[in-house]
Design a protein around this motif. Structure first.
Motif, mmCIF file in Angstrom:
data_model
loop_
_atom_site.group_PDB
_atom_site.id
_atom_site.type_symbol
_atom_site.label_atom_id
_atom_site.label_comp_id
_atom_site.label_asym_id
_atom_site.label_seq_id
_atom_site.Cartn_x
_atom_site.Cartn_y
_atom_site.Cartn_z
ATOM 1 N N LEU A 1 17.016 -8.752 -4.894
ATOM 2 C CA LEU A 1 17.260 -7.666 -5.835
ATOM 3 C C LEU A 1 15.985 -7.318 -6.602
ATOM 4 C CD1 LEU A 1 19.028 -5.684 -7.392
ATOM 5 C CD2 LEU A 1 19.731 -7.585 -8.873
ATOM 6 N N LEU A 2 15.254 -8.333 -7.061
ATOM 7 C CA LEU A 2 14.024 -8.089 -7.803
ATOM 8 C C LEU A 2 12.976 -7.398 -6.928
ATOM 9 C CD1 LEU A 2 13.743 -11.412 -9.864
ATOM 10 C CD2 LEU A 2 14.259 -9.126 -10.734
ATOM 11 N N ALA A 3 12.946 -7.742 -5.641
ATOM 12 C CA ALA A 3 12.011 -7.094 -4.720
ATOM 13 C C ALA A 3 12.371 -5.624 -4.527
ATOM 14 C CB ALA A 3 12.013 -7.825 -3.381
ATOM 15 N N GLN A 4 13.662 -5.338 -4.428
ATOM 16 C CA GLN A 4 14.106 -3.949 -4.280
ATOM 17 C C GLN A 4 13.769 -3.137 -5.536
ATOM 18 O OE1 GLN A 4 18.251 -4.578 -3.458
ATOM 19 N NE2 GLN A 4 17.955 -4.728 -1.234
ATOM 20 N N LEU A 5 13.931 -3.751 -6.699
ATOM 21 C CA LEU A 5 13.600 -3.063 -7.947
ATOM 22 C C LEU A 5 12.098 -2.836 -8.077
ATOM 23 C CD1 LEU A 5 16.019 -4.982 -10.347
ATOM 24 C CD2 LEU A 5 16.247 -2.625 -9.559
#
Length: 337
Positions: free
Chosen positions: A17-21
């Motif tokens: 999720l953090l990578a997508q953000l």
């Protein structure tokens, strides 16, 4: 923005999720709490859709800490935006826009334009393209009406305001000083995107049932296209309980003045629906901190082809202008408290 992740969520899912953000220019950390895992986010968080994030299986809650209308927010732009049109500096000095609901004839426009100017109006309004509820009512003179409006404005020395209902009308409206987006088109995003590409003033009216946030997000469409000359206009919302045509949301005026740097005008005529209510609503709007008024004025309201019942006579507008001017020294301003 803060995302609360459910306890027990795999670490790999959080990293993903953090990578997508991060790909959306949003950075986040990870803080373990007693009731879940907190992901505080910084960056372009206004671009994120909380509903989409809330739909992820391991997300417990999404809390937005900054408004989605980044460009329209006062936090991002503390100084008031001032839109200069002719002699008017909308957002700096109180502005009066007046004229008939619909352009009907050259004598009508000449009489109204000269009279409202003498009474203190700084811009002349008039509708040439009229989106009406019924297909059988007067729809406006279109191109001929535009020519009459522009000529009356030039003769009286007033910039002109009129409504645009479709992007195909842009060439016809080349001589119009301020383009108005009506309440019915507040969420016509194709139109808003096109107007955002212009470098001309746009007056955006609040939709009939729009929230303040929806109103400001509509303004965001204009601003995100690069058009910084945006003017907001509160014109009343449908409540189902108002004895007038619409419920003038006076509370929205100080709310908007605190939330955004954009000028806030008020149209008491459409909220009132009846001419005898226009003056008290205009005074309420001025007292609540509006940057100006947009008032419908007709030389012979009983003969008007559109909205004659809510139109003031030229004499009544002169009286309204004097009453509002007397009130302005006591009006609320954002720095009052």
């Amino acid at each position: 923005m803060v995302i609360v992740i459910k306890t027990g969520t795999p670490e790999a899912a959080i990293r993903q999720l953090l990578a997508q953000l991060a790909a959306q220019n949003v950075k986040g950390g990870c803080v373990a709490g007693p009731n879940g895992i907190l992901l505080p986010l910084v960056g372009d968080t206004w671009r994120l859709d909380p509903n989409m994030l809330q739909g992820l299986p391991y997300v417990q809650e999404v809390r937005r800490l900054t408004p989605a209308y980044h460009l329209a927010s006062r936090a991002a732009h503390p100084a008031n935006t001032v839109v200069a049109v002719g002699d008017a500096k909308i957002g700096e000095k109180f502005c009066m826009i007046a004229g008939p609901c619909a352009v009907e004839s050259a004598p009508q426009m000449a009489a109204v334009a000269q009279s409202v100017k003498e009474s203190g109006a700084q811009l002349l309004r008039g509708g040439a393209f009229k989106p009406r509820t019924s297909p059988y009512t007067f729809q406006g003179l279109e191109k001929a009406g535009l020519d009459l409006l522009v000529q009356a404005g030039r003769d009286a020395g007033l910039p002109v305001v009129t409504e645009i209902t479709d992007i195909s009308q842009l060439d016809l409206l080349a001589d119009v000083d301020v383009l108005q987006v009506g309440a019915r088109n507040m969420q016509n995003y194709t139109l808003l995107k096109a107007l955002g590409q212009l470098r001309r003033p746009v007056l955006l009216k609040r939709g009939l049932s729009a929230t303040v946030e929806e109103f400001l997000l509509a303004a965001e469409y204009l601003l995100s296209g690069g058009n910084e000359q945006v003017i907001l206009c509160e014109r009343g919302v449908r409540s189902g309980v108002s004895a007038a045509r619409a419920a003038l949301d006076v509370s929205a005026i100080p709310v908007l003045k605190r939330a955004t740097h954009l000028p806030v005008l008020v149209d008491p005529s459409h909220a009132a629906g009846r001419s005898e209510l226009v003056l008290p609503l205009a005074l309420a709007a001025a007292a609540a901190g509006a940057d100006g008024l947009m008032v419908e004025v007709h030389d012979r309201p009983a003969c008007a082809l559109s909205d004659g019942g809510q139109s003031l006579t030229c004499r009544q507008f002169r009286e309204l202008s004097a009453a509002v001017t007397a009130l302005l020294p006591y009006a609320w301003r954002p720095d009052t408290f």
